[in-house]
Design an enzyme around this catalytic site. Structure first.
Site, PDB file in Angstrom:
ATOM      1  N   ASP A  49      61.783 -97.356  62.778  1.00 19.39           N
ATOM      2  CA  ASP A  49      60.853 -96.597  63.628  1.00 19.39           C
ATOM      3  C   ASP A  49      59.529 -97.330  63.806  1.00 19.39           C
ATOM      4  OD1 ASP A  49      61.833 -94.241  64.773  1.00 19.39           O
ATOM      5  OD2 ASP A  49      61.675 -93.120  62.915  1.00 19.39           O
ATOM      6  N   GLU A  72      55.691 -91.350  68.331  1.00 19.99           N
ATOM      7  CA  GLU A  72      56.068 -90.475  67.226  1.00 19.99           C
ATOM      8  C   GLU A  72      55.353 -90.851  65.933  1.00 19.99           C
ATOM      9  OE1 GLU A  72      60.194 -88.297  65.918  1.00 19.99           O
ATOM     10  OE2 GLU A  72      60.293 -90.342  66.648  1.00 19.99           O
ATOM     11  N   ASP A 144      60.085 -92.916  71.944  1.00 20.33           N
ATOM     12  CA  ASP A 144      60.796 -92.567  70.716  1.00 20.33           C
ATOM     13  C   ASP A 144      61.542 -93.821  70.279  1.00 20.33           C
ATOM     14  OD1 ASP A 144      62.152 -91.535  68.577  1.00 20.33           O
ATOM     15  OD2 ASP A 144      62.797 -89.717  69.591  1.00 20.33           O
ATOM     16  N   THR A 149      68.118 -90.215  64.526  1.00 16.70           N
ATOM     17  CA  THR A 149      68.058 -90.990  63.276  1.00 16.70           C
ATOM     18  C   THR A 149      69.339 -90.862  62.453  1.00 16.70           C
ATOM     19  OG1 THR A 149      66.897 -89.136  62.243  1.00 16.70           O
ATOM     20  CG2 THR A 149      65.554 -90.913  63.113  1.00 16.70           C
ATOM     21  N   HIS A 239      69.660 -78.705  65.492  1.00 13.59           N
ATOM     22  CA  HIS A 239      69.030 -79.097  66.751  1.00 13.59           C
ATOM     23  C   HIS A 239      69.405 -78.187  67.913  1.00 13.59           C
ATOM     24  CE1 HIS A 239      68.452 -83.534  65.300  1.00 13.59           C
ATOM     25  NE2 HIS A 239      67.710 -82.663  64.661  1.00 13.59           N
ATOM     26  N   SER A 263      71.117 -87.944  69.900  1.00 17.46           N
ATOM     27  CA  SER A 263      70.144 -88.674  70.721  1.00 17.46           C
ATOM     28  C   SER A 263      70.284 -88.435  72.219  1.00 17.46           C
ATOM     29  CB  SER A 263      70.214 -90.182  70.443  1.00 17.46           C
ATOM     30  OG  SER A 263      71.234 -90.815  71.202  1.00 17.46           O
ATOM     31  N   LYS A 266      73.234 -88.575  75.095  1.00 18.82           N
ATOM     32  CA  LYS A 266      73.906 -87.480  75.836  1.00 18.82           C
ATOM     33  C   LYS A 266      73.486 -87.487  77.297  1.00 18.82           C
ATOM     34  CE  LYS A 266      72.529 -84.319  72.786  1.00 18.82           C
ATOM     35  NZ  LYS A 266      72.180 -85.113  71.590  1.00 18.82           N
ATOM     36  N   ARG A 280      71.206 -77.481  75.308  1.00 18.77           N
ATOM     37  CA  ARG A 280      70.480 -77.492  74.036  1.00 18.77           C
ATOM     38  C   ARG A 280      69.618 -76.236  73.987  1.00 18.77           C
ATOM     39  NH1 ARG A 280      68.305 -82.149  70.621  1.00 18.77           N
ATOM     40  NH2 ARG A 280      66.313 -81.495  69.743  1.00 18.77           N
ATOM     41  N   ASP A 293      61.577 -86.756  73.542  1.00 17.25           N
ATOM     42  CA  ASP A 293      63.005 -86.495  73.386  1.00 17.25           C
ATOM     43  C   ASP A 293      63.703 -86.160  74.700  1.00 17.25           C
ATOM     44  OD1 ASP A 293      63.213 -86.914  70.635  1.00 17.25           O
ATOM     45  OD2 ASP A 293      62.585 -84.877  70.159  1.00 17.25           O
TER      46      ASP A 293
END
Length: 360
Positions: A49, A72, A144, A149, A239, A263, A266, A280, A293
Site C-alpha cells: 500500500d 488511503e 487506492d 487486500t 462488505h 476489489s 468486479k 453492493r 473504491d
C-alpha cells in the site's frame, strides 16, 4: 469529445498504475509467498500500500504538481522510530519501481528511469500528498493503491485504482488488475489487464505489460436476459449483504450463481460482459463507502454503456469529500436491466422492512 481531451492525464495515469502493478506483484512474490503473514504494520499489504502510493504520488507530483490527491494512506507511522524498518523497506521498493528502465509510452520528466531515485523524506512527502479531503469543486485525483487486500493476500483479485475527479464528476479512471484473466472464457490463460476510461471517449481493456502498444479492446456491456444474467459480488461478507442479494436475484428470476471476487475488478468484469449486475448493499454497520473504491469503476461502467447509482437509483455523489455519504448501496448494470434491478432492490428492501416490523 476530442481524443486529445485529458490525453496527458490518461498517459501518465496508465504509466503510474502499470508501475504500481509491477510493484505490488513483486511484493506478493517476495513477501506474501515467502514470509509468515502478520497483522502488524510490517504485513505485506502495508508494505505494498505505502510503496504503491509513494510511486503513484511521486509521478503525479512531477506531472501535475498543482493537483491534490485523496489517498488511503499517510506517512505518520513511517516517521516514527518504531516505523524505521518498515520505512526502509518501502523506500527500497518504491525506488526500485521508479528507477526501472523506461518503457514505451513513458517519459523521464515524469520522474521515471535509472537516475530518478528519491530520498526517504521525498517519498514520505509523496505519500502524504494523499491527505486531501476532496470536495464539490476543483480538480483532484483519488487513489487506492491495493483495492481488495484479502484478494491480494490470497493471490486472487485485487486492483490498483486511480481516478481524476473534476467538479465532483469522474473524468478519467484507470485500474490495473494483475491477476485478472485476459479473457474470462479462458480463466487459466494469460493474466494481467489494465482498464481505462475517459468520459466521452469509451472504455478499453489494455494488456498490463504493454498498455501503450495499441488502442486496446473497446468494452461494451452486452444485453442480458434472466438466463444469462448473474451478479458480481464481494467475497467478504462484511462488505456486502449477500443474503439480500440472493433475494434480489430471486425477484429478477436470475438462475446463474453469483461471481464473487474482491476489489474493483468486479467493475472491470461488468464492463467487458463477464456478469450483468454489480450489487453492493449496505450491511447495516454504519460503513460509508470511500470515493476511491468506486470512482474509477463508475466511469468505466458508464463509458461501457452501463448505469451506476445507489440502491435508490440516485447518482453517486463524488463531491461530498472522502466518502459517498450516507450508504444506500451501489448498483451497476447494463442500461437494459438497471431499472429492473433497482425495482427488485426496492421490493426486497420493502419485504425486509415489513419483516422487521413484525419482529418488533
Amino acid at each position: 469529445m476530442s481524443s486529445t481531451h485529458y490525453a496527458a492525464e490518461k498517459q501518465v495515469a496508465v504509466a503510474a498504475v502499470r508501475r504500481a502493478c509491477v510493484l505490488t506483484a513483486s511484493v506478493f512474490n517476495k513477501l506474501v509467498k515467502q514470509e509468515t503473514l502478520t497483522k502488524d504494520d510490517k504485513s505485506p499489504v502495508t508494505v505494498g500500500d505505502y510503496s504503491a502510493q509513494a510511486v503513484i504520488n511521486t509521478i503525479l507530483g512531477r506531472t501535475f504538481p498543482q493537483d491534490p490527491i485523496v489517498g488511503e494512506e499517510d506517512a505518520d507511522d513511517l516517521r516514527q522510530e518504531s516505523g524505521k524498518a518498515l520505512k526502509e523497506r518501502i523506500v527500497q521498493l518504491a525506488n526500485e519501481t521508479l528507477t526501472a528502465p523506461l518503457v514505451e509510452g513513458e517519459k523521464e520528466e515524469w520522474g521515471l528511469g535509472p537516475s530518478q531515485g528519491r530520498t526517504a523524506d521525498e517519498l514520505l512527502d509523496a505519500i502524504d500528498r494523499g491527505n486531501y479531503d476532496g470536495g464539490r469543486t476543483g480538480r483532484f485525483w483519488t487513489l487506492d493503491p491495493i483495492d481488495g487486500t484479502k484478494g491480494f493476500l490470497r493471490g486472487e483479485q485485487y486492483a490498483v485504482c486511480l481516478a481524476l475527479i473534476i467538479d465532483a464528476r469522474v473524468e478519467l479512471g484507470v485500474m490495473g488488475c494483475p491477476n485478472l484473466p485476459v479473457s474470462a472464457s479462458d480463466p487459466s490463460g494469460p493474466r494481467g489487464c489494465l482498464f481505462v476510461a475517459v468520459r466521452g471517449q469509451g472504455a478499453y481493456q489494455l494488456p498490463l505489460d504493454r498498455p501503450f502498444s495499441g488502442p486496446g479492446t473497446r468494452l461494451t456491456i452486452p444485453p442480458t436476459t434472466p438466463e444469462t444474467l448473474n451478479f458480481l459480488e464481494s467475497v467478504e461478507k462484511a462488505h456486502a449483504k449477500l443474503s439480500f442479494n440472493e433475494r434480489v436475484a430471486q425477484i429478477l428470476g436470475v438462475t446463474r450463481p453469483p461471481t464473487r471476487m474482491d476489489s474493483q475488478a468486479k467493475y472491470c468484469s461488468l464492463a467487458r460482459g463477464d456478469g450483468g449486475v454489480y450489487l453492493r448493499m449496505p450491511t447495516g454497520t454504519g460503513y460509508r463507502e470511500k470515493i476511491w473504491d468506486h470512482a474509477p469503476g463508475s466511469v468505466l461502467v458508464e463509458e461501457a454503456g452501463g448505469v451506476i447509482t445507489d440502491g435508490r437509483g440516485k447518482p453517486l455523489d463524488f463531491g461530498l469529500g472522502r466518502t459517498l455519504g450516507e450508504n444506500y448501496g451501489v448498483v451497476a448494470a447494463g442500461k437494459d436491466v438497471h431499472d429492473k434491478v433497482i425495482a427488485a432492490v426496492m421490493q426486497a428492501k420493502a419485504e425486509e422492512d415489513a419483516a422487521a416490523q413484525v419482529q418488533q
